[in-house]
Write a protein that holds these residues in place. Structure first.
Motif, PDB file in Angstrom:
ATOM      1  N   ASP A 179       0.830  -1.199   0.000  1.00  0.00           N
ATOM      2  CA  ASP A 179       0.000   0.000   0.000  1.00  0.00           C
ATOM      3  C   ASP A 179       0.867   1.251   0.000  1.00  0.00           C
ATOM      4  OD1 ASP A 179      -2.410  -1.410   0.095  1.00  0.00           O
ATOM      5  OD2 ASP A 179      -2.365  -1.497   2.281  1.00  0.00           O
ATOM      6  N   PHE A 180       0.243   2.373  -0.334  1.00  0.00           N
ATOM      7  CA  PHE A 180       0.919   3.662  -0.374  1.00  0.00           C
ATOM      8  C   PHE A 180       0.159   4.657   0.484  1.00  0.00           C
ATOM      9  CE2 PHE A 180       1.027   7.924  -2.384  1.00  0.00           C
ATOM     10  CZ  PHE A 180       2.350   8.241  -2.116  1.00  0.00           C
ATOM     11  N   VAL A 181       0.890   5.450   1.281  1.00  0.00           N
ATOM     12  CA  VAL A 181       0.300   6.535   2.056  1.00  0.00           C
ATOM     13  C   VAL A 181       1.109   7.806   1.809  1.00  0.00           C
ATOM     14  CG1 VAL A 181      -0.179   7.458   4.361  1.00  0.00           C
ATOM     15  CG2 VAL A 181      -0.618   5.059   3.889  1.00  0.00           C
ATOM     16  N   ASP A 182       0.408   8.854   1.415  1.00  0.00           N
ATOM     17  CA  ASP A 182       0.991  10.186   1.277  1.00  0.00           C
ATOM     18  C   ASP A 182       0.581  10.938   2.541  1.00  0.00           C
ATOM     19  OD1 ASP A 182       1.086  13.033   0.761  1.00  0.00           O
ATOM     20  OD2 ASP A 182       1.166  12.594  -1.380  1.00  0.00           O
ATOM     21  N   THR A 183       1.549  11.339   3.370  1.00  0.00           N
ATOM     22  CA  THR A 183       1.198  11.952   4.649  1.00  0.00           C
ATOM     23  C   THR A 183       0.523  13.306   4.481  1.00  0.00           C
ATOM     24  OG1 THR A 183       3.431  12.843   4.983  1.00  0.00           O
ATOM     25  CG2 THR A 183       2.929  10.675   5.968  1.00  0.00           C
ATOM     26  N   ASP A 184       0.767  14.013   3.378  1.00  0.00           N
ATOM     27  CA  ASP A 184       0.036  15.262   3.143  1.00  0.00           C
ATOM     28  C   ASP A 184      -1.454  14.978   2.948  1.00  0.00           C
ATOM     29  OD1 ASP A 184       2.213  16.974   3.392  1.00  0.00           O
ATOM     30  OD2 ASP A 184       2.466  17.272   1.226  1.00  0.00           O
ATOM     31  N   ILE A 185      -1.754  13.966   2.166  1.00  0.00           N
ATOM     32  CA  ILE A 185      -3.161  13.596   1.945  1.00  0.00           C
ATOM     33  C   ILE A 185      -3.783  13.095   3.242  1.00  0.00           C
ATOM     34  CG2 ILE A 185      -4.679  11.957   0.752  1.00  0.00           C
ATOM     35  CD1 ILE A 185      -2.756  12.223  -1.672  1.00  0.00           C
ATOM     36  N   GLU A 186      -3.030  12.324   3.995  1.00  0.00           N
ATOM     37  CA  GLU A 186      -3.517  11.806   5.273  1.00  0.00           C
ATOM     38  C   GLU A 186      -3.776  12.942   6.256  1.00  0.00           C
ATOM     39  OE1 GLU A 186      -4.758   8.851   7.993  1.00  0.00           O
ATOM     40  OE2 GLU A 186      -4.641   8.950   5.820  1.00  0.00           O
ATOM     41  N   LEU A 187      -2.899  13.934   6.275  1.00  0.00           N
ATOM     42  CA  LEU A 187      -3.059  15.098   7.147  1.00  0.00           C
ATOM     43  C   LEU A 187      -4.358  15.849   6.808  1.00  0.00           C
ATOM     44  CD1 LEU A 187      -0.227  17.508   8.101  1.00  0.00           C
ATOM     45  CD2 LEU A 187      -2.373  18.417   7.322  1.00  0.00           C
ATOM     46  N   VAL A 188      -4.607  16.048   5.529  1.00  0.00           N
ATOM     47  CA  VAL A 188      -5.833  16.728   5.089  1.00  0.00           C
ATOM     48  C   VAL A 188      -7.057  15.898   5.474  1.00  0.00           C
ATOM     49  CG1 VAL A 188      -7.145  17.443   3.041  1.00  0.00           C
ATOM     50  CG2 VAL A 188      -4.708  18.042   3.250  1.00  0.00           C
ATOM     51  N   ARG A 189      -6.966  14.597   5.278  1.00  0.00           N
ATOM     52  CA  ARG A 189      -8.093  13.710   5.624  1.00  0.00           C
ATOM     53  C   ARG A 189      -8.399  13.780   7.122  1.00  0.00           C
ATOM     54  NH1 ARG A 189      -9.345   9.147   7.874  1.00  0.00           N
ATOM     55  NH2 ARG A 189      -7.219   8.563   8.418  1.00  0.00           N
ATOM     56  N   ARG A 190      -7.375  13.727   7.937  1.00  0.00           N
ATOM     57  CA  ARG A 190      -7.575  13.712   9.386  1.00  0.00           C
ATOM     58  C   ARG A 190      -8.061  15.046   9.942  1.00  0.00           C
ATOM     59  NH1 ARG A 190      -2.777  10.023  12.100  1.00  0.00           N
ATOM     60  NH2 ARG A 190      -2.943   8.288  10.627  1.00  0.00           N
ATOM     61  N   THR A 191      -7.606  16.145   9.374  1.00  0.00           N
ATOM     62  CA  THR A 191      -7.997  17.460   9.904  1.00  0.00           C
ATOM     63  C   THR A 191      -9.248  18.019   9.245  1.00  0.00           C
ATOM     64  OG1 THR A 191      -6.626  18.699   8.340  1.00  0.00           O
ATOM     65  CG2 THR A 191      -5.599  18.066  10.458  1.00  0.00           C
ATOM     66  N   GLY A 192      -9.553  17.558   8.041  1.00  0.00           N
ATOM     67  CA  GLY A 192     -10.684  18.110   7.304  1.00  0.00           C
ATOM     68  C   GLY A 192     -10.392  19.497   6.737  1.00  0.00           C
ATOM     69  N   ARG A 193      -9.118  19.858   6.687  1.00  0.00           N
ATOM     70  CA  ARG A 193      -8.717  21.174   6.158  1.00  0.00           C
ATOM     71  C   ARG A 193      -7.594  20.994   5.146  1.00  0.00           C
ATOM     72  NH1 ARG A 193      -6.892  24.703  11.020  1.00  0.00           N
ATOM     73  NH2 ARG A 193      -6.023  22.739  11.766  1.00  0.00           N
ATOM     74  N   SER A 194      -7.535  21.914   4.193  1.00  0.00           N
ATOM     75  CA  SER A 194      -6.438  21.880   3.227  1.00  0.00           C
ATOM     76  C   SER A 194      -5.157  22.381   3.897  1.00  0.00           C
ATOM     77  CB  SER A 194      -6.766  22.754   2.015  1.00  0.00           C
ATOM     78  OG  SER A 194      -6.699  24.124   2.372  1.00  0.00           O
ATOM     79  N   ILE A 195      -4.030  22.058   3.287  1.00  0.00           N
ATOM     80  CA  ILE A 195      -2.752  22.516   3.834  1.00  0.00           C
ATOM     81  C   ILE A 195      -2.679  24.042   3.852  1.00  0.00           C
ATOM     82  CG2 ILE A 195      -0.248  22.529   3.422  1.00  0.00           C
ATOM     83  CD1 ILE A 195      -0.577  19.511   2.709  1.00  0.00           C
ATOM     84  N   PRO A 196      -3.071  24.744   2.775  1.00  0.00           N
ATOM     85  CA  PRO A 196      -3.073  26.214   2.859  1.00  0.00           C
ATOM     86  C   PRO A 196      -3.963  26.750   3.990  1.00  0.00           C
ATOM     87  CG  PRO A 196      -3.171  25.552   0.565  1.00  0.00           C
ATOM     88  CD  PRO A 196      -3.340  24.303   1.394  1.00  0.00           C
ATOM     89  N   GLU A 197      -5.119  26.105   4.233  1.00  0.00           N
ATOM     90  CA  GLU A 197      -5.994  26.534   5.335  1.00  0.00           C
ATOM     91  C   GLU A 197      -5.297  26.368   6.682  1.00  0.00           C
ATOM     92  OE1 GLU A 197     -10.448  25.548   3.554  1.00  0.00           O
ATOM     93  OE2 GLU A 197      -9.349  23.968   4.589  1.00  0.00           O
ATOM     94  N   ILE A 198      -4.604  25.253   6.841  1.00  0.00           N
ATOM     95  CA  ILE A 198      -3.902  25.014   8.110  1.00  0.00           C
ATOM     96  C   ILE A 198      -2.791  26.043   8.289  1.00  0.00           C
ATOM     97  CG2 ILE A 198      -2.519  23.393   9.464  1.00  0.00           C
ATOM     98  CD1 ILE A 198      -4.056  21.134   7.937  1.00  0.00           C
ATOM     99  N   PHE A 199      -2.013  26.300   7.240  1.00  0.00           N
ATOM    100  CA  PHE A 199      -0.961  27.313   7.317  1.00  0.00           C
ATOM    101  C   PHE A 199      -1.547  28.667   7.702  1.00  0.00           C
ATOM    102  CE2 PHE A 199       2.127  24.532   5.362  1.00  0.00           C
ATOM    103  CZ  PHE A 199       3.350  25.090   5.677  1.00  0.00           C
ATOM    104  N   GLU A 200      -2.675  29.019   7.081  1.00  0.00           N
ATOM    105  CA  GLU A 200      -3.281  30.322   7.334  1.00  0.00           C
ATOM    106  C   GLU A 200      -3.817  30.436   8.766  1.00  0.00           C
ATOM    107  OE1 GLU A 200      -7.046  32.924   5.748  1.00  0.00           O
ATOM    108  OE2 GLU A 200      -5.881  31.804   4.256  1.00  0.00           O
ATOM    109  N   SER A 201      -4.498  29.410   9.247  1.00  0.00           N
ATOM    110  CA  SER A 201      -5.118  29.513  10.570  1.00  0.00           C
ATOM    111  C   SER A 201      -4.186  29.145  11.727  1.00  0.00           C
ATOM    112  CB  SER A 201      -6.381  28.651  10.633  1.00  0.00           C
ATOM    113  OG  SER A 201      -6.050  27.285  10.484  1.00  0.00           O
ATOM    114  N   ASP A 202      -3.270  28.202  11.505  1.00  0.00           N
ATOM    115  CA  ASP A 202      -2.432  27.702  12.589  1.00  0.00           C
ATOM    116  C   ASP A 202      -0.977  28.159  12.489  1.00  0.00           C
ATOM    117  OD1 ASP A 202      -4.830  26.288  12.651  1.00  0.00           O
ATOM    118  OD2 ASP A 202      -3.906  24.404  13.193  1.00  0.00           O
ATOM    119  N   GLY A 203      -0.624  28.728  11.345  1.00  0.00           N
ATOM    120  CA  GLY A 203       0.755  29.143  11.129  1.00  0.00           C
ATOM    121  C   GLY A 203       1.650  27.954  10.820  1.00  0.00           C
ATOM    122  N   VAL A 204       2.895  28.255  10.486  1.00  0.00           N
ATOM    123  CA  VAL A 204       3.847  27.207  10.132  1.00  0.00           C
ATOM    124  C   VAL A 204       4.074  26.261  11.308  1.00  0.00           C
ATOM    125  CG1 VAL A 204       6.234  26.732   9.426  1.00  0.00           C
ATOM    126  CG2 VAL A 204       4.996  28.633   8.393  1.00  0.00           C
TER     127      VAL A 204
END
Length: 187
Positions: free
Chosen positions: A42-67
């Motif tokens: 199997d293959f797991v992309d942790t960026d995709i997994e992060l989005v799946r788990r948080t329900g937010r896009s990476i740009p949204e997380i950067f904007e609301s939570d910072g780096v």
């Protein structure tokens, strides 16, 4: 801010077949899928997994939570995946900038997909990458890549030239993994 639970270490005893690291545009997701197919895992992309788990896009997380907030969430997801996935894993380009992720990679088979600034930027140009939201994204890309190159090299088991076509990169990784197994197998 949505938090991912802090993972516990060594929960399953499984170890990924390979963990792909490298800068954005190196082809970690594309090569990861090809490699997983070749290895029959199997293959797991942790960026995709992060989005799946948080329900937010990476740009949204950067904007609301910072780096820093993003890196904390990312570290939790990466550590959990490394503890619980036996296939091929690809990490986000900046994951290795976090000490906890580097520590978690210490006992893994880590493949650094080394990409040139020209080829890597060509692949990501025009995409929604928060770290490239500058007046000169090509220069920023080259700058960030140069800053991270030593980190990638320091945590990898081996490096592969990722400027090549994805199929050739996946084949090179399979060959190196097979060579590694030959070296470790007593006669």
């Amino acid at each position: 801010m949505t938090q991912t639970p802090t993972p516990t270490r060594a929960t399953t005893g499984r170890r990924p077949s390979a963990v792909l690291i490298g800068f954005m545009g190196a082809g970690k997701s594309t090569v990861g899928r090809l490699l997983a197919d070749r290895l029959g895992v199997d293959f797991v992309d942790t960026d995709i997994e992060l989005v799946r788990r948080t329900g937010r896009s990476i740009p949204e997380i950067f904007e609301s939570d910072g780096v820093d907030g993003f890196r904390t969430i990312e570290e939790n997801v990466v550590c959990d995946v490394l503890d619980n996935h036996g296939g091929v894993v690809s990490l986000g380009g900046g994951a290795v900038t976090t000490a906890g992720v580097r520590d978690a990679l210490a006992d893994q088979r880590v493949v650094y997909l080394r990409v040139s600034p020209e080829r890597g930027y060509e692949r990501v140009s025009g995409t929604d990458r928060p770290l490239l939201a500058t007046e000169d994204p090509a220069a920023r890309y080259a700058e960030l890549l140069a800053e991270r190159t030593d980190i990638y090299s320091s945590v990898c088991t081996f490096e592969v030239d990722a400027d090549a076509a994805p199929d050739a990169v996946a084949d090179a990784i399979v060959a190196e993994l097979a060579r590694e197994l030959d070296v470790r197998t007593p006669e």
